[in-house]
Design a protein around this motif. Sequence first.
Motif, PDB file in Angstrom:
ATOM      1  N   PHE A  73       0.770  -1.103  -0.002  1.00  0.00           N
ATOM      2  CA  PHE A  73      -0.062  -0.001  -0.009  1.00  0.00           C
ATOM      3  C   PHE A  73       0.850   1.396   0.080  1.00  0.00           C
ATOM      4  O   PHE A  73       1.914   1.342   0.599  1.00  0.00           O
ATOM      5  CB  PHE A  73      -1.061   0.018   1.236  1.00  0.00           C
ATOM      6  N   GLN A  74       0.342   2.226  -0.672  1.00  0.00           N
ATOM      7  CA  GLN A  74       1.276   3.377  -0.736  1.00  0.00           C
ATOM      8  C   GLN A  74       0.324   5.009  -0.614  1.00  0.00           C
ATOM      9  O   GLN A  74      -0.837   4.701  -0.900  1.00  0.00           O
ATOM     10  CB  GLN A  74       1.977   3.776  -2.128  1.00  0.00           C
ATOM     11  N   VAL A  75       0.855   5.761  -0.231  1.00  0.00           N
ATOM     12  CA  VAL A  75       0.026   7.117   0.032  1.00  0.00           C
ATOM     13  C   VAL A  75       0.726   8.309  -0.867  1.00  0.00           C
ATOM     14  O   VAL A  75       1.970   8.200  -1.025  1.00  0.00           O
ATOM     15  CB  VAL A  75       0.270   7.584   1.437  1.00  0.00           C
ATOM     16  N   ALA A  76      -0.123   8.931  -1.427  1.00  0.00           N
ATOM     17  CA  ALA A  76       0.510  10.326  -2.196  1.00  0.00           C
ATOM     18  C   ALA A  76      -0.416  11.441  -2.057  1.00  0.00           C
ATOM     19  O   ALA A  76      -1.690  11.097  -2.034  1.00  0.00           O
ATOM     20  CB  ALA A  76       0.509   9.812  -3.765  1.00  0.00           C
ATOM     21  N   GLN A  77       0.091  12.550  -2.303  1.00  0.00           N
ATOM     22  CA  GLN A  77      -0.828  13.631  -2.061  1.00  0.00           C
ATOM     23  C   GLN A  77      -1.397  13.917  -3.555  1.00  0.00           C
ATOM     24  O   GLN A  77      -0.630  13.809  -4.413  1.00  0.00           O
ATOM     25  CB  GLN A  77      -0.038  14.841  -1.733  1.00  0.00           C
ATOM     26  N   VAL A  78      -2.699  14.350  -3.772  1.00  0.00           N
ATOM     27  CA  VAL A  78      -3.451  14.285  -4.926  1.00  0.00           C
ATOM     28  C   VAL A  78      -3.973  15.744  -4.903  1.00  0.00           C
ATOM     29  O   VAL A  78      -4.517  16.135  -4.024  1.00  0.00           O
ATOM     30  CB  VAL A  78      -4.255  13.209  -5.215  1.00  0.00           C
ATOM     31  N   PRO A  79      -4.408  16.140  -6.189  1.00  0.00           N
ATOM     32  CA  PRO A  79      -5.113  17.287  -6.472  1.00  0.00           C
ATOM     33  C   PRO A  79      -6.612  17.073  -6.355  1.00  0.00           C
ATOM     34  O   PRO A  79      -7.131  16.455  -6.870  1.00  0.00           O
ATOM     35  CB  PRO A  79      -4.812  17.789  -8.100  1.00  0.00           C
ATOM     36  N   TRP A  80      -7.178  18.098  -5.385  1.00  0.00           N
ATOM     37  CA  TRP A  80      -8.461  17.635  -4.958  1.00  0.00           C
ATOM     38  C   TRP A  80      -9.516  17.625  -6.270  1.00  0.00           C
ATOM     39  O   TRP A  80     -10.407  16.879  -6.423  1.00  0.00           O
ATOM     40  CB  TRP A  80      -9.156  18.737  -4.149  1.00  0.00           C
ATOM     41  N   PRO A  81      -9.388  18.884  -7.202  1.00  0.00           N
ATOM     42  CA  PRO A  81     -10.417  18.876  -8.222  1.00  0.00           C
ATOM     43  C   PRO A  81     -10.329  17.412  -9.361  1.00  0.00           C
ATOM     44  O   PRO A  81     -11.442  17.114  -9.855  1.00  0.00           O
ATOM     45  CB  PRO A  81      -9.868  19.931  -9.179  1.00  0.00           C
ATOM     46  N   GLU A  82      -9.286  16.732  -9.061  1.00  0.00           N
ATOM     47  CA  GLU A  82      -9.299  15.710 -10.051  1.00  0.00           C
ATOM     48  C   GLU A  82      -9.760  14.337  -9.370  1.00  0.00           C
ATOM     49  O   GLU A  82      -9.988  13.321  -9.790  1.00  0.00           O
ATOM     50  CB  GLU A  82      -7.806  15.336 -10.652  1.00  0.00           C
ATOM     51  N   HIS A  83     -10.108  14.564  -8.131  1.00  0.00           N
ATOM     52  CA  HIS A  83     -10.454  13.270  -7.072  1.00  0.00           C
ATOM     53  C   HIS A  83     -11.818  13.487  -6.361  1.00  0.00           C
ATOM     54  O   HIS A  83     -12.228  12.620  -5.700  1.00  0.00           O
ATOM     55  CB  HIS A  83      -9.355  13.122  -5.953  1.00  0.00           C
ATOM     56  N   VAL A  84     -12.538  14.440  -6.917  1.00  0.00           N
ATOM     57  CA  VAL A  84     -13.924  14.693  -6.174  1.00  0.00           C
ATOM     58  C   VAL A  84     -14.847  13.593  -6.545  1.00  0.00           C
ATOM     59  O   VAL A  84     -15.552  13.008  -5.435  1.00  0.00           O
ATOM     60  CB  VAL A  84     -14.464  15.849  -6.773  1.00  0.00           C
ATOM     61  N   ASP A  85     -14.702  12.931  -7.567  1.00  0.00           N
ATOM     62  CA  ASP A  85     -15.841  11.942  -7.873  1.00  0.00           C
ATOM     63  C   ASP A  85     -15.287  10.651  -7.037  1.00  0.00           C
ATOM     64  O   ASP A  85     -16.228   9.996  -6.671  1.00  0.00           O
ATOM     65  CB  ASP A  85     -15.638  11.399  -9.490  1.00  0.00           C
ATOM     66  N   SER A  86     -13.935  10.352  -7.019  1.00  0.00           N
ATOM     67  CA  SER A  86     -13.674   9.255  -6.452  1.00  0.00           C
ATOM     68  C   SER A  86     -13.677   9.252  -4.815  1.00  0.00           C
ATOM     69  O   SER A  86     -14.162   8.399  -4.226  1.00  0.00           O
ATOM     70  CB  SER A  86     -12.121   8.911  -6.569  1.00  0.00           C
ATOM     71  N   TYR A  87     -13.327  10.449  -4.318  1.00  0.00           N
ATOM     72  CA  TYR A  87     -13.362  10.759  -2.975  1.00  0.00           C
ATOM     73  C   TYR A  87     -15.050  10.641  -2.579  1.00  0.00           C
ATOM     74  O   TYR A  87     -15.324  10.038  -1.486  1.00  0.00           O
ATOM     75  CB  TYR A  87     -13.235  12.246  -2.680  1.00  0.00           C
ATOM     76  N   TYR A  88     -15.893  11.116  -3.429  1.00  0.00           N
ATOM     77  CA  TYR A  88     -17.304  11.249  -3.023  1.00  0.00           C
ATOM     78  C   TYR A  88     -17.971   9.868  -3.001  1.00  0.00           C
ATOM     79  O   TYR A  88     -18.812   9.429  -2.074  1.00  0.00           O
ATOM     80  CB  TYR A  88     -18.169  12.114  -3.817  1.00  0.00           C
ATOM     81  N   ALA A  89     -17.554   8.794  -3.821  1.00  0.00           N
ATOM     82  CA  ALA A  89     -18.042   7.329  -3.858  1.00  0.00           C
ATOM     83  C   ALA A  89     -17.585   6.736  -2.718  1.00  0.00           C
ATOM     84  O   ALA A  89     -18.373   6.101  -2.152  1.00  0.00           O
ATOM     85  CB  ALA A  89     -17.482   6.949  -5.066  1.00  0.00           C
ATOM     86  N   ILE A  90     -16.307   7.041  -2.253  1.00  0.00           N
ATOM     87  CA  ILE A  90     -15.737   6.280  -1.064  1.00  0.00           C
ATOM     88  C   ILE A  90     -16.507   7.072   0.062  1.00  0.00           C
ATOM     89  O   ILE A  90     -16.812   6.287   1.150  1.00  0.00           O
ATOM     90  CB  ILE A  90     -14.095   6.409  -0.947  1.00  0.00           C
ATOM     91  N   HIS A  91     -16.652   8.278   0.200  1.00  0.00           N
ATOM     92  CA  HIS A  91     -17.412   9.103   1.405  1.00  0.00           C
ATOM     93  C   HIS A  91     -18.654   8.386   1.539  1.00  0.00           C
ATOM     94  O   HIS A  91     -19.029   8.176   2.634  1.00  0.00           O
ATOM     95  CB  HIS A  91     -17.420  10.568   0.961  1.00  0.00           C
ATOM     96  N   GLU A  92     -19.359   8.118   0.416  1.00  0.00           N
ATOM     97  CA  GLU A  92     -20.762   7.705   0.704  1.00  0.00           C
ATOM     98  C   GLU A  92     -20.768   6.171   1.215  1.00  0.00           C
ATOM     99  O   GLU A  92     -21.388   5.889   2.144  1.00  0.00           O
ATOM    100  CB  GLU A  92     -21.433   7.666  -0.904  1.00  0.00           C
ATOM    101  N   GLU A  93     -19.782   5.671   0.833  1.00  0.00           N
ATOM    102  CA  GLU A  93     -19.592   3.988   1.328  1.00  0.00           C
ATOM    103  C   GLU A  93     -19.377   4.058   2.656  1.00  0.00           C
ATOM    104  O   GLU A  93     -19.727   3.394   3.445  1.00  0.00           O
ATOM    105  CB  GLU A  93     -18.661   3.443   0.479  1.00  0.00           C
ATOM    106  N   THR A  94     -18.438   4.975   3.105  1.00  0.00           N
ATOM    107  CA  THR A  94     -18.085   5.151   4.493  1.00  0.00           C
ATOM    108  C   THR A  94     -19.078   5.761   5.433  1.00  0.00           C
ATOM    109  O   THR A  94     -19.536   4.977   6.437  1.00  0.00           O
ATOM    110  CB  THR A  94     -16.825   6.013   4.720  1.00  0.00           C
ATOM    111  N   TYR A  95     -19.753   6.539   4.860  1.00  0.00           N
ATOM    112  CA  TYR A  95     -21.009   6.928   5.995  1.00  0.00           C
ATOM    113  C   TYR A  95     -22.036   6.153   5.925  1.00  0.00           C
ATOM    114  O   TYR A  95     -22.646   5.913   6.908  1.00  0.00           O
ATOM    115  CB  TYR A  95     -21.322   8.528   5.458  1.00  0.00           C
TER     116      TYR A  95
END
Length: 328
Positions: free
Chosen positions: A181-203
């Motif tokens: 597993f790895q971690v990288a800093q990423v730009p927000w605008p390019e990851h809104v879709d991915s973030y929100y999909a995982i956010h919905e699953e988490t909540y």
Amino acid sequence: MKVLERRNIPPQQWDGVVLGSPEGFLFALSGWQEIIPPVKRWDLRDHGFGILQRGALAAVVPLHQRPDGALASSGWGWSGPVMRGDLSAVERREVMAAAMAELPQRARRLEARDLSLGMPAMTDSSIHAPQGVNPFFLFGWKDTSRYTRVIDFTGQDEESLWQGLAPDARRIIRHCREAGFQVAQVPWPEHVDSYYAIHEETYTRTGVPPHPRAYFEGIARLSTQGPYSRLYAGCDPEGQVVAYHNVAVLNGLSLYHTGCSRTLHLNSGINYLLLWEAIRQAHLAGDRRYEVGIVDPSETDGKIAGLTRFKSKFGGILCRSFFASLRL
């Protein structure tokens, strides 16, 4: 003293106060005041104002009215009066008194019965509050403070930060890395879709309604205006993003703001690796403090109990997170 509506204060003047204030943090910035009212589900109405002293802007007060009528500083009580850093002790008291006097007057005009304020725990004013007394308590507000953990980077290097982690946290992080597993800093605008999909699953998994997507879209927009947010993506061995860690940043201070992860990878240790990397990168960036977030050791079961156990494994000291309420 004169009161001036936020809409009549140029953003650069408003932000000049916040950036130079010992109370200043991201949730008081003019840009933050712009991104949360458009979130339709929350329906926040902006009633922020500033205090002029001898013709100069001496303080700003983020303030929003919620659909239930209550007034809160920065929508949820994450802020309060933010005063210019060059005021003398006497001037600070006078300006603070003027701001605190305006709040109930404004509430009555808006027919609001409840008000709430806060002050981020890692700000200088919070850390150095005399005897840990809630500054809003002195104005007759009810102390509703909670507790949080704050890591002070003063005099620390990466090794001392690493040793400040609980032994099992270090073990989990090592195993997570060894598994690929790895971690990288990423730009927000390019990851809104991915973030929100995982956010919905988490909540959904934790039984909490997901935040509106527009909220994260606003954070993404704000991130393009300055270094106000650091988004870290956690990737599995195949390079797929399976978790995120979102850090709010301002004035050399950083805060674990939001995070989410895929259910399939809950036991991988990726959330441990993400938080450690966020702390490590904040230290490398020259930040002064990192707030891990609200904890409540009295909770023994449920989401809060789990978050408390997790956050308490990353070092730091227990601090009061000042909140206050007033009912008219």
